[in-house]
Design an enzyme around this catalytic site. Structure first.
Site, PDB file in Angstrom:
ATOM      1  N   LYS A 135       0.851  -1.278   0.063  1.00 22.02           N
ATOM      2  CA  LYS A 135      -0.014   0.160   0.174  1.00 22.02           C
ATOM      3  C   LYS A 135       0.894   1.228  -0.186  1.00 22.02           C
ATOM      4  CE  LYS A 135      -2.086  -0.888   3.713  1.00 22.02           C
ATOM      5  NZ  LYS A 135      -2.128  -1.987   4.215  1.00 22.02           N
TER       6      LYS A 135
ATOM      7  N   ARG B 105      11.724  -2.245  11.162  1.00 24.68           N
ATOM      8  CA  ARG B 105      10.563  -1.909  11.699  1.00 24.68           C
ATOM      9  C   ARG B 105      10.102  -2.767  12.854  1.00 24.68           C
ATOM     10  NH1 ARG B 105       5.261  -0.398   8.034  1.00 24.68           N
ATOM     11  NH2 ARG B 105       4.315  -1.607   9.819  1.00 24.68           N
TER      12      ARG B 105
ATOM     13  N   ARG C  86      -0.872  -9.014  13.284  1.00 31.81           N
ATOM     14  CA  ARG C  86      -1.369  -7.883  12.253  1.00 31.81           C
ATOM     15  C   ARG C  86      -2.290  -8.188  11.483  1.00 31.81           C
ATOM     16  NH1 ARG C  86       3.910  -5.441  10.827  1.00 31.81           N
ATOM     17  NH2 ARG C  86       2.964  -4.274   9.163  1.00 31.81           N
TER      18      ARG C  86
ATOM     19  N   ARG D 252      11.236  -6.937   4.728  1.00 31.60           N
ATOM     20  CA  ARG D 252      11.309  -5.664   4.997  1.00 31.60           C
ATOM     21  C   ARG D 252      11.770  -5.463   6.606  1.00 31.60           C
ATOM     22  NH1 ARG D 252       5.611  -2.495   5.138  1.00 31.60           N
ATOM     23  NH2 ARG D 252       5.342  -3.141   7.142  1.00 31.60           N
TER      24      ARG D 252
ATOM     25  N   ARG E 283      -9.805   1.286   9.039  1.00 33.11           N
ATOM     26  CA  ARG E 283      -9.281  -0.022   9.404  1.00 33.11           C
ATOM     27  C   ARG E 283     -10.436  -0.692  10.233  1.00 33.11           C
ATOM     28  NH1 ARG E 283      -3.575   0.760   8.828  1.00 33.11           N
ATOM     29  NH2 ARG E 283      -2.539  -1.055   8.581  1.00 33.11           N
TER      30      ARG E 283
HETATM   31  P1  ADP Z   1       0.668  -2.251   7.690  1.00 34.55           P
HETATM   32  O1  ADP Z   1      -0.277  -1.915   6.396  1.00 34.55           O
HETATM   33  O2  ADP Z   1       2.027  -2.680   6.989  1.00 34.55           O
HETATM   34  O3  ADP Z   1       0.157  -3.056   8.699  1.00 34.55           O
HETATM   35  P2  ADP Z   1       0.886   0.193   8.750  1.00 34.55           P
HETATM   36  O4  ADP Z   1       2.118   1.363   8.355  1.00 34.55           O
HETATM   37  O5  ADP Z   1      -0.340   0.929   7.947  1.00 34.55           O
HETATM   38  O6  ADP Z   1       1.214  -0.934   8.552  1.00 34.55           O
HETATM   39  O7  ADP Z   1       0.776   0.604  10.226  1.00 34.55           O
HETATM   40  C1  ADP Z   1       1.364   0.350  11.084  1.00 34.55           C
HETATM   41  C2  ADP Z   1       0.431   0.372  12.294  1.00 34.55           C
HETATM   42  O8  ADP Z   1       0.109   1.576  12.687  1.00 34.55           O
HETATM   43  C3  ADP Z   1      -0.592  -0.849  12.609  1.00 34.55           C
HETATM   44  O9  ADP Z   1      -0.322  -1.842  13.039  1.00 34.55           O
HETATM   45  C4  ADP Z   1      -1.537   0.004  13.934  1.00 34.55           C
HETATM   46  O10 ADP Z   1      -1.079  -0.198  14.993  1.00 34.55           O
HETATM   47  C5  ADP Z   1      -1.218   1.383  13.617  1.00 34.55           C
HETATM   48  N1  ADP Z   1      -2.501   1.871  12.659  1.00 34.55           N
HETATM   49  C6  ADP Z   1      -2.010   2.413  11.455  1.00 34.55           C
HETATM   50  N2  ADP Z   1      -3.277   3.018  10.684  1.00 34.55           N
HETATM   51  C7  ADP Z   1      -4.301   2.556  11.947  1.00 34.55           C
HETATM   52  C8  ADP Z   1      -5.674   2.847  11.864  1.00 34.55           C
HETATM   53  N3  ADP Z   1      -6.331   3.212  10.897  1.00 34.55           N
HETATM   54  N4  ADP Z   1      -6.202   2.596  13.078  1.00 34.55           N
HETATM   55  C9  ADP Z   1      -5.706   1.865  13.933  1.00 34.55           C
HETATM   56  N5  ADP Z   1      -4.203   1.884  14.193  1.00 34.55           N
HETATM   57  C10 ADP Z   1      -3.794   2.048  12.917  1.00 34.55           C
END
Ligand code: ADP
Length: 193
Positions: A14, A134, A145, A128, A89
């Site tokens: 994404k 990370r 996740r 990654r 989400r």
């Molecule tokens: P990925 O898509 O690889 O899971 P992101 O960079 O989008 O990673 O998000 C990393 C973390 O940030 C998530 O696992 C969560 O803890 C937090 N996060 C990101 N976006 C949201 C959201 N919309 N609601 C709640 N937590 C979020």
């Protein structure tokens, strides 16, 4: 006419695609994950709060995330359009986004659902982890996740599908190929020749 969401499992690519699409359509890519990581790095109050959830692979509480997005979408650069990556989400976040847009008298134009198989996604995320380190990319946290994505976020696609907004795109393949697929699908949907 360019208010887009990008939805897909962790590791679907994404972030990579969001940056390219933002450039192509001249809109900001707004990633809640990036905003949280920026705050964690800078040790802000928001960062301290978010970190405890992120390190476990859990979602940051809706109240926190919703306020953040409402504020971000009020900025000048988001008035003509935006691409939200990683938000909404949860169904609470879907409701909040509906309310933010309704308050602004605006609506979404498309929801891009980027698909990817679990094995491929795990492989990419472990890779990654080695490259970028990370803290939420350990195997245990990655599994968590993915579980949370399946339980909380995957079902949201049907909400948007019910509104006729979903564009499904296969996230497997070369980065350029995937970008091209998304652009073609979006342009077809938006009626651009
Ligand atoms: P990925 O898509 O690889 O899971 P992101 O960079 O989008 O990673 O998000 C990393 C973390 O940030 C998530 O696992 C969560 O803890 C937090 N996060 C990101 N976006 C949201 C959201 N919309 N609601 C709640 N937590 C979020």
């Amino acid at each position: 006419m360019s208010r887009f969401l990008l939805i897909g499992p962790p590791g679907a690519g994404k972030g990579t695609q969001a940056a390219r699409l933002a450039e192509a359509y001249g809109i900001p890519a707004i990633s809640t994950g990036d905003i949280f990581r920026f705050n964690v790095k800078n040790e802000t109050e928001l960062g301290k709060l978010a970190k405890s959830f992120m390190d476990r692979g859990e979602y940051v509480p809706d109240s926190v995330t919703n306020d953040l997005v409402r504020d971000r979408l009020s900025h000048e650069d988001a008035q003509a359009g935006f691409l939200l990556d990683g938000y909404p989400r949860t169904s609470d976040q879907v409701n909040e986004l509906d309310s933010i847009l309704a308050d602004q008298g605006r609506a979404l134009d498309a929801v891009i659902q980027l698909t990817a198989e679990t094995d491929e996604v795990v492989r990419r995320l472990l890779n990654r982890a080695i490259e970028q380190g990370r803290t939420d990319d350990t195997e245990e946290v990655i599994r968590r996740r993915l579980e949370i994505y399946e339980a909380e976020t995957a079902p949201l696609t049907s909400v948007y599908a019910g509104r006729g907004l979903v564009v499904m795109v296969d996230g497997l393949g070369a980065i350029d190929e995937v970008t091209e697929r998304i652009r073609e699908a979006l342009d077809a949907r938006l009626g651009v020749n």
